[in-house]
Design a protein around this motif. Structure first.
Motif, PDB file in Angstrom:
ATOM      1  N   GLY A  95       0.814  -1.209   0.000  1.00 43.40           N
ATOM      2  CA  GLY A  95       0.000   0.000   0.000  1.00 43.40           C
ATOM      3  C   GLY A  95       0.841   1.248   0.000  1.00 43.40           C
ATOM      4  O   GLY A  95       1.887   1.330  -0.662  1.00 43.40           O
ATOM      5  N   VAL A  96       0.399   2.234   0.756  1.00 42.46           N
ATOM      6  CA  VAL A  96       1.071   3.529   0.858  1.00 42.46           C
ATOM      7  C   VAL A  96       1.480   3.740   2.308  1.00 42.46           C
ATOM      8  O   VAL A  96       0.683   3.521   3.223  1.00 42.46           O
ATOM      9  CB  VAL A  96       0.149   4.664   0.381  1.00 42.46           C
ATOM     10  CG1 VAL A  96       0.738   6.021   0.732  1.00 42.46           C
ATOM     11  CG2 VAL A  96      -0.097   4.559  -1.122  1.00 42.46           C
ATOM     12  N   LEU A 137     -10.334  -2.455   2.608  1.00 43.92           N
ATOM     13  CA  LEU A 137      -9.347  -1.416   2.873  1.00 43.92           C
ATOM     14  C   LEU A 137      -8.705  -1.735   4.217  1.00 43.92           C
ATOM     15  O   LEU A 137      -9.398  -1.919   5.219  1.00 43.92           O
ATOM     16  CB  LEU A 137     -10.016  -0.049   2.924  1.00 43.92           C
ATOM     17  CG  LEU A 137      -9.075   1.154   3.069  1.00 43.92           C
ATOM     18  CD1 LEU A 137      -8.461   1.507   1.721  1.00 43.92           C
ATOM     19  CD2 LEU A 137      -9.820   2.362   3.658  1.00 43.92           C
ATOM     20  N   ILE A 138      -7.373  -1.807   4.263  1.00 44.86           N
ATOM     21  CA  ILE A 138      -6.657  -2.109   5.494  1.00 44.86           C
ATOM     22  C   ILE A 138      -5.864  -0.881   5.915  1.00 44.86           C
ATOM     23  O   ILE A 138      -5.098  -0.325   5.115  1.00 44.86           O
ATOM     24  CB  ILE A 138      -5.710  -3.317   5.327  1.00 44.86           C
ATOM     25  CG1 ILE A 138      -6.505  -4.562   4.916  1.00 44.86           C
ATOM     26  CG2 ILE A 138      -4.951  -3.583   6.625  1.00 44.86           C
ATOM     27  CD1 ILE A 138      -5.628  -5.776   4.643  1.00 44.86           C
ATOM     28  N   VAL A 174      -1.738   2.450   4.619  1.00 42.87           N
ATOM     29  CA  VAL A 174      -3.064   2.191   4.072  1.00 42.87           C
ATOM     30  C   VAL A 174      -2.915   1.342   2.813  1.00 42.87           C
ATOM     31  O   VAL A 174      -2.140   1.693   1.912  1.00 42.87           O
ATOM     32  CB  VAL A 174      -3.811   3.497   3.728  1.00 42.87           C
ATOM     33  CG1 VAL A 174      -5.226   3.183   3.241  1.00 42.87           C
ATOM     34  CG2 VAL A 174      -3.858   4.423   4.939  1.00 42.87           C
ATOM     35  N   VAL A 175      -3.674   0.238   2.766  1.00 39.43           N
ATOM     36  CA  VAL A 175      -3.672  -0.642   1.599  1.00 39.43           C
ATOM     37  C   VAL A 175      -5.058  -0.622   0.971  1.00 39.43           C
ATOM     38  O   VAL A 175      -6.041  -1.028   1.588  1.00 39.43           O
ATOM     39  CB  VAL A 175      -3.293  -2.083   1.977  1.00 39.43           C
ATOM     40  CG1 VAL A 175      -3.379  -2.986   0.743  1.00 39.43           C
ATOM     41  CG2 VAL A 175      -1.896  -2.133   2.566  1.00 39.43           C
ATOM     42  N   ASP A 176      -5.125  -0.128  -0.254  1.00 36.97           N
ATOM     43  CA  ASP A 176      -6.341  -0.169  -1.061  1.00 36.97           C
ATOM     44  C   ASP A 176      -6.106  -1.232  -2.131  1.00 36.97           C
ATOM     45  O   ASP A 176      -5.203  -1.095  -2.963  1.00 36.97           O
ATOM     46  CB  ASP A 176      -6.582   1.201  -1.703  1.00 36.97           C
ATOM     47  CG  ASP A 176      -7.905   1.274  -2.456  1.00 36.97           C
ATOM     48  OD1 ASP A 176      -8.371   0.237  -2.962  1.00 36.97           O
ATOM     49  OD2 ASP A 176      -8.477   2.387  -2.548  1.00 36.97           O
ATOM     50  N   PRO A 177      -6.888  -2.329  -2.141  1.00 36.95           N
ATOM     51  CA  PRO A 177      -6.607  -3.435  -3.072  1.00 36.95           C
ATOM     52  C   PRO A 177      -7.070  -3.200  -4.498  1.00 36.95           C
ATOM     53  O   PRO A 177      -6.801  -4.024  -5.383  1.00 36.95           O
ATOM     54  CB  PRO A 177      -7.373  -4.600  -2.435  1.00 36.95           C
ATOM     55  CG  PRO A 177      -8.551  -3.944  -1.781  1.00 36.95           C
ATOM     56  CD  PRO A 177      -8.024  -2.622  -1.253  1.00 36.95           C
ATOM     57  N   HIS A 212      -4.479   6.681  -4.713  1.00 37.03           N
ATOM     58  CA  HIS A 212      -4.635   6.328  -6.121  1.00 37.03           C
ATOM     59  C   HIS A 212      -3.689   7.095  -7.033  1.00 37.03           C
ATOM     60  O   HIS A 212      -3.830   7.057  -8.258  1.00 37.03           O
ATOM     61  CB  HIS A 212      -6.086   6.551  -6.560  1.00 37.03           C
ATOM     62  CG  HIS A 212      -7.040   5.588  -5.924  1.00 37.03           C
ATOM     63  ND1 HIS A 212      -8.399   5.619  -6.167  1.00 37.03           N
ATOM     64  CD2 HIS A 212      -6.842   4.556  -5.065  1.00 37.03           C
ATOM     65  CE1 HIS A 212      -8.993   4.647  -5.474  1.00 37.03           C
ATOM     66  NE2 HIS A 212      -8.055   4.002  -4.796  1.00 37.03           N
ATOM     67  N   GLY A 213      -2.717   7.785  -6.442  1.00 41.30           N
ATOM     68  CA  GLY A 213      -1.711   8.452  -7.245  1.00 41.30           C
ATOM     69  C   GLY A 213      -2.235   9.595  -8.077  1.00 41.30           C
ATOM     70  O   GLY A 213      -1.635   9.957  -9.094  1.00 41.30           O
ATOM     71  N   GLN A 214      -3.341  10.197  -7.634  1.00 43.34           N
ATOM     72  CA  GLN A 214      -3.936  11.284  -8.413  1.00 43.34           C
ATOM     73  C   GLN A 214      -3.344  12.638  -8.061  1.00 43.34           C
ATOM     74  O   GLN A 214      -3.696  13.648  -8.656  1.00 43.34           O
ATOM     75  CB  GLN A 214      -5.457  11.317  -8.162  1.00 43.34           C
ATOM     76  CG  GLN A 214      -6.158  10.045  -8.588  1.00 43.34           C
ATOM     77  CD  GLN A 214      -7.600   9.985  -8.106  1.00 43.34           C
ATOM     78  OE1 GLN A 214      -8.072  10.878  -7.397  1.00 43.34           O
ATOM     79  NE2 GLN A 214      -8.300   8.931  -8.476  1.00 43.34           N
TER      80      GLN A 214
END
Length: 529
Positions: free
Chosen positions: A44-45, A324-325, A357-360, A408-410
């Motif tokens: 994640g980040v 979401l973790i 934070v991990v968004d799968p 999301h790298g936006q």
């Protein structure tokens, strides 16, 4: 084709109590290895600049659970009730069919007086949830005070008794105490015994127990969406670890304290008061740090091992792909830095926390393993959860910002350039009484940018640190004439922030915007000639 991410089904919100940001190997600790948390960061980040809104358990957690600053929700310290008028995470997700529960600690103090005044039944339904901070108490355990107190109805204590650990308070007598060679109990409240193993087998200690209870909760849900707050009580004191974790680290693994003699020779008057408290006097001694910190590290290692089991459980069932973790802490621990123990002030050792934070979802693939340096706050978590679940954002309540663009790298766009944290030293007589301050005159508020940290004290000189030139926060510029303009600018930031607090949470912004036209449409004429 829509670019809106598909909603996730679940949120797993993990919090470790009193875990310093720099006591994980992915955050740079040189001797403490946390491979499972590190692996989570690679998936994640990892946020390099995450800050809590209160440097004590209660205030910090109430901000995280409400998405609001301390001065807005009003639960300013430990054991200060959270008003029944405040909305929490559970209130935002439960109306949409999402089960919201806790396994572990919350530090929520129920607003019994408020409930009584309103005639609310606190034994069931919405009244019970309000007393629990909006969390269904699937397995709540805040620890037990004082030692020897007779405990009834605590599930973990019942569990210990069922596994051969008798007594009125097995939480203290077995899980949080050691023993001498004659079998006498050595209380975990006394740090001199921190190198002794807990009197329970490792599998019966708190961290594995709560991990198993979390797995049981998740297993029970089936297809029902859920938010689970898995809140580990460790590595918070009592500093007692079960074997073999009590002996995994030695004084050779302890990093030197971050402190300077100048801090001790001429401290700020509020800091001086905290230096005079028992935890600070103890942690200023090398032998205390060498005895306690290896156990603190062992508790973190045990936590990491248990998280490895939990993450494998999620992966094996495919639940990790719809969840979401989040992993974080409610504050740090001085451990002798700045000649201080415990927490409550605003050095980065306390107010800066780990946040992973991990968004799968595929939208997050481009930034997996990235370190984000934007300034983020714990109040950003509820907006992030609601975004992940595709639920409405009640902006009249929430004071944080969703982290989803960063996940999301936006790009963050016009992201915040300062973070804030609040506390009061009214609860500490060694601080308040020498200063002659009234109880309502002890507020202290931090504003921190990437470069500057400014702390305002009511009736006492401020503090200022140049984090670029002095990253260890050794040199207080709070009364340096050369930095008068910087102090004025930072005080201005603080005033701007205070003016922007959410003052109308009981009415939506849309309703406010519609108010005047509704009057006109209804034929209400005010001041007409």
């Amino acid at each position: 084709m829509s670019t809106t991410p598909r909603p996730l089904r679940n949120v797993l919100f993990i919090m470790a109590d009193q875990l310093r940001w720099d006591y994980l190997s992915c955050y740079g600790h040189p001797t403490l290895k946390t491979p499972h948390i590190d692996a989570l960061a690679r998936r994640g980040v990892r946020f390099a600049n995450a800050f809590v809104q209160g440097p004590v358990c209660g205030a910090s957690r109430m901000s995280t659970y409400t998405g609001r600053y301390v001065s807005t929700h009003g639960s300013a310290w430990n054991f200060v009730p959270l008003s029944v008028g405040q909305k929490t995470l559970g209130d935002h997700v439960r109306p949409h069919g999402v089960r919201c529960a806790v396994v572990g600690k919350t530090h929520v103090e129920p607003d019994v007086e408020g409930a009584r005044r309103l005639g609310i039944d606190t034994t069931q339904g919405a009244g019970l949830l309000a007393m629990e901070g909006g969390f269904e108490p699937y397995e709540r355990d805040d620890g037990i005070l004082p030692a020897g107190f007779k405990v009834e109805g605590n599930r973990y204590c019942d569990y210990l008794r069922a596994h051969g650990y008798p007594g009125d308070n097995p939480w203290h007598d077995w899980a949080n105490s050691g023993e001498d060679d004659k079998g006498h109990v050595l209380s975990g409240w006394e740090m001199r015994w921190a190198d002794r193993p807990a009197r329970v087998a490792e599998e019966h200690s708190e961290t594995p127990y709560m991990t198993r209870r979390a797995m049981q909760f998740i297993e029970e849900q089936g297809d029902r969406p859920w938010v689970l707050h898995l809140s580990y009580i460790k590595p918070h004191w009592p500093y007692v670890a079960p074997a073999p974790y009590h002996a995994m680290y030695s004084p050779a693994d302890v990093v030197p304290a971050r402190r300077s003699q100048a801090e001790r020779d001429d401290p700020h008057p509020v800091v001086r008061g905290y230096m005079d408290t028992d935890p600070s006097r103890s942690f200023s001694q090398p032998e205390v740090r060498e005895r306690v910190i290896p156990t603190y590290m062992g508790l973190i290692k045990q936590l990491d091992d248990q998280l490895g089991l939990l993450f494998e459980f999620l992966r094996a069932k495919g639940i990790d792909q719809e969840t979401l973790i989040v992993f974080t802490s409610d504050h740090g621990d001085y451990l002798g830095d700045h000649w201080l123990g415990e927490k409550e002030l605003f050095h980065d050792a306390v107010v800066k926390v780990p946040l992973i934070v991990v968004d799968p979802r595929p939208e997050a693939d481009a930034v997996r393993g990235r370190v984000v340096h934007e300034l983020v706050e714990s109040i950003d978590l509820i907006p992030t959860f609601l975004d992940a679940l595709d639920l409405p954002q009640p902006t009249e309540w929430l004071e944080g910002a969703s982290l989803q663009p960063l996940l999301h790298g936006q790009g963050a766009g016009p992201w915040r350039d300062a973070v804030f944290s609040e506390n009061s030293y009214a609860f500490r007589d060694p601080v308040r009484l020498p200063l002659g301050r009234p109880v309502d005159g002890c507020l202290m508020t931090m504003v921190r940018t990437h470069r500057w940290k400014y702390v305002h004290y009511e009736g006492v000189a401020p503090q200022l640190f140049d984090l670029q030139a002095d990253p260890d926060e050794f040199t207080d510029l709070g009364q340096d004439p050369a930095h008068a303009q910087v102090r004025e600018q930072m005080a201005g930031r603080l005033f701007d922030w205070l003016r922007q607090r959410k003052r109308f949470p009981s009415i939506t912004y849309d309703d406010i915007e519609q108010w005047n036209r509704r009057e006109v449409q209804a034929g209400i004429q005010i001041g007409a000639w």
